[in-house]
Scaffold this motif. Structure first.
Motif, PDB file in Angstrom:
ATOM      1  N   GLU A  66       0.852  -1.186   0.000  1.00  0.00           N
ATOM      2  CA  GLU A  66       0.000   0.000   0.000  1.00  0.00           C
ATOM      3  C   GLU A  66       0.885   1.232   0.000  1.00  0.00           C
ATOM      4  O   GLU A  66       1.684   1.435   0.918  1.00  0.00           O
ATOM      5  N   ARG A  70      -3.595   5.331  -0.694  1.00  0.00           N
ATOM      6  CA  ARG A  70      -4.264   4.066  -0.389  1.00  0.00           C
ATOM      7  C   ARG A  70      -4.253   3.097  -1.576  1.00  0.00           C
ATOM      8  O   ARG A  70      -4.979   2.113  -1.594  1.00  0.00           O
ATOM      9  N   LEU A 195      -8.325  -0.188  10.370  1.00  0.00           N
ATOM     10  CA  LEU A 195      -8.508   0.574   9.133  1.00  0.00           C
ATOM     11  C   LEU A 195      -9.797   1.396   9.164  1.00  0.00           C
ATOM     12  O   LEU A 195     -10.809   0.981   9.723  1.00  0.00           O
ATOM     13  N   ASP A 199     -10.664   2.535   3.746  1.00  0.00           N
ATOM     14  CA  ASP A 199      -9.504   1.677   3.518  1.00  0.00           C
ATOM     15  C   ASP A 199      -9.912   0.203   3.511  1.00  0.00           C
ATOM     16  O   ASP A 199      -9.415  -0.588   2.698  1.00  0.00           O
TER      17      ASP A 199
END
Length: 448
Positions: A66, A70, A195, A199
């Motif tokens: 990542e 994102r 997250l 995400d």
């Protein structure tokens, strides 16, 4: 000089090449920082891509990393000089094209963790809790060990995952290529527990269709509702249609009414009516009102649940309301003041109170004394362009929507407007418009 010293220290720390026999456990590798040769951070490891072969152990071919924005990209292991649970060092530039999993590839965190395998000796089944990859003499990384938890028979013949944990070699079990409908998702979700919904939505989008539904089903209703709001429409519909009807109705109730209406609007009329019938009447009524408006109008864009208070409410109480965790920053930027009833559609709309004004005034004063009555409310039929211009003209994060009798129906926030102004596939599109194609061999060291 200090900057040069730090850079040298980082280079010293990052120098080295993984030696033959180096073993790394993937669950521990997830989240590890990836550095370039100069010691600058590239991103974080999110998964490992392996090829499950008919003969021989699975071979790891690359990392899913990542990076900024994102975006998840593919880093071939041929471009990695050192990999362990503390850091990963790459040899050069990373191709920034979005990672797209191919049919013959398996991602360890996304698909192998929690998978059920059978012991070759017939002693039962187990679930995979971690996977070890090991560097071979020829430079390949292969899966050599599995950390598994044995299943124990439970009542009514059901299997429970409370058995002992053991380390086994890959040739002691079968079923690594199994695409089981009963595969769990606990370990995958544990990797991404912290997250944000957007995400986690990216993680789900990158999974295969069946695995995406398994993981989504394992989320609680509130978390799943937040994630669904961040997914592309096709993914939203597929997940909702894959849930039991009562569970789907519960998730819709947990969503913002405008997002629930948008999602229901993508379903066939019969399924839409069935789900609305299973929802709580008050929640269903809000969604039905929104479904009555055209998509690109103020009524179609609005949410029916902004902060609405009476003019006699104290400033201290108003501040407590805008602290609600479920409010977006845009909706928390102002309080909408109206006459009772305070549920939409309300009594006559009076005006708004801005958050900054609330912070400047004595907490015991009533909000009715500081109402801004100059903000022009939009009629429910106002087109998207009119709403956008008004938000931009007055630098607003949200604006009221009223009916012909000046009753407050809801509020349009700037994030709702952006969702409709951006291309339909904006959640799936990389920042780079047309990156160069990536060569992806089915054998050898990676994708190029």
């Amino acid at each position: 000089m200090r900057g040069a010293t730090v850079r040298v220290a980082r280079l010293v720390r990052l120098t080295g090449v993984s030696s033959v026999g180096t073993r790394v456990f993937v669950a521990r590798l997830a989240g590890t920082i990836v550095f370039d040769p100069l010691g600058d951070q590239v991103g974080r490891v999110r998964d490992v891509v392996v090829l499950v072969r008919p003969k021989g152990p699975p071979r790891a071919v690359g990392l899913v990393v990542e990076v900024a924005g994102r975006r998840r990209v593919f880093l071939p292991l041929t471009r990695v000089t050192s990999v362990d649970a503390g850091q990963v060092i790459s040899t050069g530039l990373v191709n920034m094209r979005r990672f797209e999993q191919r049919a013959f590839e398996t991602v360890v965190v996304g698909e192998l963790l929690d998978r059920t395998v059978d012991f070759v000796d017939g002693s039962g089944q187990a679930s995979i809790e971690d996977v070890a990859i090991e560097l071979q003499r020829n430079g390949d990384w292969v899966v050599t060990k599995l950390f598994v938890r044995r299943h124990r028979p439970g009542k009514s013949g059901l299997l429970r995952r409370r058995g002992e944990t053991v380390m086994v070699t890959v040739d002691e079990v079968t079923g690594l290529a199994r695409r089981s409908a009963e595969q769990g998702a606990e370990l995958l979700l544990a990797q991404y527990e912290d997250l944000k919904p957007a995400d986690l939505a990216d993680v789900l989008h990158d999974l295969g269709r069946a695995r995406r539904l398994q993981v989504a089903t394992a989320l609680d209703n509130e978390r799943l509702a937040d994630v669904l709001e961040e997914l592309p429409e096709d993914d939203q519909v597929a997940i909702l249609q894959g849930l039991e009807l009562t569970r789907a109705a519960d998730v819709l109730e947990a969503m913002q009414p405008d997002d629930a209406a948008d999602l229901l609007g993508e379903l066939p009329d019969a399924q839409q009516a069935e789900l609305l019938g299973l929802m709580e009447p008050d929640e269903a009524d809000d969604v039905r009102r929104l479904l009555a408006y055209e998509d690109n109008t103020a009524g179609g864009l609005m949410t029916t649940e902004p902060v609405i208070l009476g003019p006699e409410t104290s400033i201290a109480s108003a501040l407590a309301h805008v602290r609600r965790q479920d409010l977006t920053p845009a909706l928390a930027s102002m309080v909408f003041v109206a006459r009772p009833p305070l549920e939409t559609p309300t009594g006559r709309f009076i005006g708004v109170v801005h958050l900054q004004r609330l912070l400047r005034e004595p907490p015991h004063d009533a909000i009715g004394s500081i109402v801004d009555t100059d903000i022009e409310a939009a009629p429910a039929e106002a087109p998207l362009l009119t709403v956008t211009r008004q938000l931009a003209t007055y630098n607003l994060l949200a604006m009221p929507v009223v009916d012909a009798e000046k009753r407050l129906l809801g509020a349009v926030s700037v994030d709702d407007v952006l969702d409709h102004l951006l291309p339909e596939d904006w959640r799936e599109t990389d920042d780079d418009e047309h990156p160069a194609p990536v060569t992806r061999p089915t054998s050898g060291g990676g994708r190029g």
